[in-house]
Design a protein around this motif. Structure first.
Motif, PDB file in Angstrom:
ATOM      1  N   LYS A   1       0.853  -1.184   0.000  1.00  0.00           N
ATOM      2  CA  LYS A   1       0.000   0.000   0.000  1.00  0.00           C
ATOM      3  C   LYS A   1       0.892   1.238   0.000  1.00  0.00           C
ATOM      4  N   LEU A   2       0.594   2.158  -0.908  1.00  0.00           N
ATOM      5  CA  LEU A   2       1.287   3.443  -0.968  1.00  0.00           C
ATOM      6  C   LEU A   2       0.318   4.525  -0.530  1.00  0.00           C
ATOM      7  N   GLU A   3       0.731   5.344   0.438  1.00  0.00           N
ATOM      8  CA  GLU A   3      -0.102   6.452   0.925  1.00  0.00           C
ATOM      9  C   GLU A   3       0.718   7.737   0.898  1.00  0.00           C
ATOM     10  N   LEU A   4       0.107   8.809   0.424  1.00  0.00           N
ATOM     11  CA  LEU A   4       0.726  10.132   0.481  1.00  0.00           C
ATOM     12  C   LEU A   4       0.125  10.901   1.651  1.00  0.00           C
ATOM     13  N   ASN A   5       0.985  11.401   2.542  1.00  0.00           N
ATOM     14  CA  ASN A   5       0.467  11.990   3.774  1.00  0.00           C
ATOM     15  C   ASN A   5       1.195  13.254   4.241  1.00  0.00           C
ATOM     16  N   ARG A   6       2.104  13.795   3.405  1.00  0.00           N
ATOM     17  CA  ARG A   6       2.812  15.008   3.818  1.00  0.00           C
ATOM     18  C   ARG A   6       3.157  15.841   2.594  1.00  0.00           C
ATOM     19  N   ASN A   7       2.771  17.106   2.621  1.00  0.00           N
ATOM     20  CA  ASN A   7       3.096  18.013   1.521  1.00  0.00           C
ATOM     21  C   ASN A   7       4.511  18.561   1.667  1.00  0.00           C
ATOM     22  N   PRO A   8       5.157  18.901   0.567  1.00  0.00           N
ATOM     23  CA  PRO A   8       6.447  19.596   0.647  1.00  0.00           C
ATOM     24  C   PRO A   8       6.277  20.953   1.313  1.00  0.00           C
ATOM     25  N   GLU A   9       7.307  21.394   2.000  1.00  0.00           N
ATOM     26  CA  GLU A   9       7.291  22.727   2.610  1.00  0.00           C
ATOM     27  C   GLU A   9       7.631  23.796   1.582  1.00  0.00           C
ATOM     28  N   ASN A  10       8.422  23.432   0.576  1.00  0.00           N
ATOM     29  CA  ASN A  10       8.844  24.392  -0.435  1.00  0.00           C
ATOM     30  C   ASN A  10       8.838  23.698  -1.790  1.00  0.00           C
ATOM     31  N   VAL A  11       7.984  24.157  -2.690  1.00  0.00           N
ATOM     32  CA  VAL A  11       7.792  23.477  -3.969  1.00  0.00           C
ATOM     33  C   VAL A  11       9.067  23.485  -4.802  1.00  0.00           C
ATOM     34  N   PHE A  12       9.768  24.618  -4.841  1.00  0.00           N
ATOM     35  CA  PHE A  12      10.983  24.664  -5.653  1.00  0.00           C
ATOM     36  C   PHE A  12      12.035  23.698  -5.121  1.00  0.00           C
ATOM     37  N   ALA A  13      12.281  23.745  -3.823  1.00  0.00           N
ATOM     38  CA  ALA A  13      13.336  22.926  -3.229  1.00  0.00           C
ATOM     39  C   ALA A  13      13.046  21.443  -3.327  1.00  0.00           C
ATOM     40  N   GLU A  14      11.772  21.073  -3.188  1.00  0.00           N
ATOM     41  CA  GLU A  14      11.451  19.655  -3.042  1.00  0.00           C
ATOM     42  C   GLU A  14      10.760  19.032  -4.249  1.00  0.00           C
ATOM     43  N   VAL A  15      10.106  19.817  -5.073  1.00  0.00           N
ATOM     44  CA  VAL A  15       9.451  19.274  -6.265  1.00  0.00           C
ATOM     45  C   VAL A  15      10.255  19.597  -7.516  1.00  0.00           C
ATOM     46  N   GLU A  16      10.589  20.877  -7.676  1.00  0.00           N
ATOM     47  CA  GLU A  16      11.337  21.283  -8.866  1.00  0.00           C
ATOM     48  C   GLU A  16      12.752  20.715  -8.850  1.00  0.00           C
ATOM     49  N   GLN A  17      13.388  20.680  -7.683  1.00  0.00           N
ATOM     50  CA  GLN A  17      14.755  20.168  -7.597  1.00  0.00           C
ATOM     51  C   GLN A  17      14.824  18.675  -7.292  1.00  0.00           C
ATOM     52  N   SER A  18      13.693  18.009  -7.156  1.00  0.00           N
ATOM     53  CA  SER A  18      13.733  16.561  -6.957  1.00  0.00           C
ATOM     54  C   SER A  18      14.240  15.892  -8.228  1.00  0.00           C
ATOM     55  N   ILE A  19      15.008  14.846  -8.062  1.00  0.00           N
ATOM     56  CA  ILE A  19      15.538  14.111  -9.211  1.00  0.00           C
ATOM     57  C   ILE A  19      15.206  12.634  -9.047  1.00  0.00           C
ATOM     58  N   PHE A  20      14.944  11.991 -10.176  1.00  0.00           N
ATOM     59  CA  PHE A  20      14.629  10.565 -10.196  1.00  0.00           C
ATOM     60  C   PHE A  20      15.414   9.927 -11.340  1.00  0.00           C
ATOM     61  N   SER A  21      15.925   8.765 -11.103  1.00  0.00           N
ATOM     62  CA  SER A  21      16.644   8.055 -12.159  1.00  0.00           C
ATOM     63  C   SER A  21      16.345   6.564 -12.059  1.00  0.00           C
ATOM     64  N   PRO A  22      15.955   5.930 -13.166  1.00  0.00           N
ATOM     65  CA  PRO A  22      15.740   4.479 -13.119  1.00  0.00           C
ATOM     66  C   PRO A  22      17.024   3.705 -12.861  1.00  0.00           C
ATOM     67  N   ALA A  23      18.188   4.385 -12.893  1.00  0.00           N
ATOM     68  CA  ALA A  23      19.449   3.718 -12.564  1.00  0.00           C
ATOM     69  C   ALA A  23      19.670   3.612 -11.061  1.00  0.00           C
ATOM     70  N   HIS A  24      18.780   4.205 -10.262  1.00  0.00           N
ATOM     71  CA  HIS A  24      18.898   4.122  -8.805  1.00  0.00           C
ATOM     72  C   HIS A  24      18.235   2.832  -8.323  1.00  0.00           C
ATOM     73  N   PHE A  25      19.006   1.754  -8.344  1.00  0.00           N
ATOM     74  CA  PHE A  25      18.526   0.442  -7.899  1.00  0.00           C
ATOM     75  C   PHE A  25      19.047   0.138  -6.501  1.00  0.00           C
ATOM     76  N   VAL A  26      18.497  -0.904  -5.904  1.00  0.00           N
ATOM     77  CA  VAL A  26      18.972  -1.422  -4.618  1.00  0.00           C
ATOM     78  C   VAL A  26      19.171  -2.920  -4.773  1.00  0.00           C
ATOM     79  N   PRO A  27      19.920  -3.556  -3.866  1.00  0.00           N
ATOM     80  CA  PRO A  27      20.146  -4.993  -3.988  1.00  0.00           C
ATOM     81  C   PRO A  27      18.840  -5.769  -4.106  1.00  0.00           C
TER      82      PRO A  27
END
Length: 489
Positions: free
Chosen positions: A300-326
């Protein structure tokens, strides 16, 4: 009588911490005179203001995000050794960014466009990024065509506008897009809100268990709020009245404690079955049939907290499919393979080489340890630690344990076409999707497609586009041809 100011924050200061005596008048050479270059408060404010923006994403520029939790609800340890999936009831902090694909940062939310569904898991083995959309398929199957495709969706170099000619010329000449275009122009092409749509990992990924056994997996996020969509007419009104409709709805729902959630499911294919499956399981324009590989609910995925600053946390967020874990790794999916490079490269250009140091991007349940140093915005976090490996000063060391299992390859290098399986073609799954629709859904699909194709200036481009849908289903093509002809008459 007005309320007094709240002065508990202390005096206003410059970036260097010096108190500001006057933030309302610039320093001038006499009353009414020209301004002075010695006014460092003024110069600092203007110089920073000129640099407040960073380059917007080429695609997925317009986005909204929220933090949440992923909770494991089923035992999947026979499929993967990923620690964040190791125990029923285990919770992992997440950050989810939604986005439209083609529009600029200032575009409207309620438009016909795929939605990005980029999810970051802050696991104890580092961050795992699952970068997908609200559709299980995509327009193309090889990354080398991605810049061409996006150029057709963006502004024409001559007119400065999106052009129907460009869009349908490319889609007509790329029949593999027929399935995704059918999705996009159907009822789910314009979600009513970000909460009322499904998400998908879209690509095929590898899971590996403790014994080294390999499985191919596809992720599905089924909205618990139910699917709700907008018609083209409803969306046109909403986009004009409230361009921020989806972003506002997400933020306000979390503010009032109405936390959106998704049931997380996977399709799992034993690695040995991939070669003989009826469709190429690594082709992003195809789905695996649920009858062949039923979805298994795992969390189950739940969203329960908004960012405090949209630029810092949404605009500057980065995602890469190369970020794997064991326990999780890539597949031979040609779109995924290209994105393993392209996403990280885009973020290093857009946010900087130290983008991973920002709070929204850095690991939350562990810490990064490597020899990367310096560059813009480096915060000196490593102190005097050595920046090479191996070293004899207590530095980090390699584990010798790969995150995922090796995939057998053979044959000569070359620019090969994607291998075809027994039922593979560019049209069959679009036909399946069309025939799953009710009659009212088909009518809206035809109207949406016809309205766009009718804007094409050349008959040959329109005819080629229609022919692809006719190959998916005869009725589909006939009805579309008639609707376009009526609009173009």
């Amino acid at each position: 009588m007005s309320e007094p100011f709240d002065n508990t924050a202390g005096p206003l200061t410059t970036e260097s911490g010096a108190p500001v005596s006057n933030n309302n008048q610039s320093e001038a050479a006499g009353v009414g005179g020209p301004l002075l270059i010695q006014d460092q408060v003024l110069l600092e404010k203007l110089a920073h203001f000129n640099r407040e923006r960073i380059p917007e994403r080429v695609v997925h520029a317009r986005g909204a995000g929220a933090y949440g939790t992923f909770t494991v609800t089923a035992d999947v340890t026979k499929y993967t050794r990923a620690k964040f999936l190791s125990q029923v009831g285990k919770e992992t902090e997440t950050f989810l960014r939604f986005s439209t694909v083609a529009g600029n940062l200032g575009s409207a939310d309620a438009v016909r466009d795929p939605r990005g569904f980029a999810l970051k898991f802050y696991t104890e083995d580092g961050n795992y990024d699952l970068v997908g959309n609200n559709t299980p398929v995509f327009f193309i199957r090889d990354t080398i065509k991605f810049p061409d495709f996006i150029h057709t969706q963006k502004r024409d170099p001559y007119t400065g506008s999106q052009e129907a000619d460009n869009v349908w010329d490319f889609w007509g000449l790329s029949p593999e897009s027929t399935h995704q275009v059918t999705w996009l122009f159907g009822d789910r092409g314009i979600p009513a809100s970000l909460r009322h749509m499904d998400g998908f990992g879209s690509h095929t990924y590898q899971w590996v268990n403790e014994a080294g056994e390999q499985f191919w997996v596809k992720y599905h996020f089924k909205t618990d709020q139910g699917i709700k969509n907008l018609t083209s007419e409803e969306a046109a009104v909403l986009a004009g009245q409230d361009p921020d409709s989806h972003q506002r709805d997400l933020r306000e729902s979390i503010e009032r404690g109405d936390f959106p959630s998704w049931t997380v499911q996977v399709q799992i294919m034993p690695a040995a079955e991939a070669a003989s499956y009826k469709f190429n399981p690594f082709d992003l324009t195809k789905v695996w049939l649920n009858a062949d590989y039923p979805r298994i609910t795992i969390g189950k995925l739940e969203l329960n907290r908004n960012p405090e600053n949209v630029f810092a946390e949404v605009e500057q967020s980065i995602f890469s499919p190369a970020h794997f874990v064991p326990g999780i790794g890539p597949s031979p999916d040609k779109m995924l393979q290209g994105r393993l490079f392209a996403y990280g490269d885009a973020h290093r250009y857009r946010v900087g080489a130290n983008a991973d140091h920002l709070p929204v991007n850095r690991p939350h349940a562990t810490e990064s340890r490597n020899g990367n140093r310096d560059g813009y915005y480096y915060d000196g976090r490593h102190g005097g630690q050595k920046n090479y490996e191996p070293n004899s000063f207590g530095g980090p060391y390699e584990t010798g344990q790969p995150l995922w299992a090796p995939v057998q390859v053979n044959g000569a290098t070359g620019e090969w076409e994607t291998p075809k399986h027994s039922l593979d073609d560019d049209y069959v799954q679009a036909g399946y999707l069309y025939n799953l629709m009710t009659e009212p859904e088909k009518e809206r699909l035809i109207a949406n497609l016809a309205g766009f194709i009718a804007k094409v200036s050349r008959d040959d481009i329109a005819e080629r586009a229609i022919a692809n849908f006719a190959k998916a289903d005869e009725d589909y093509g006939k009805r579309l041809a008639a609707a376009v002809a009526e609009l173009r008459a």
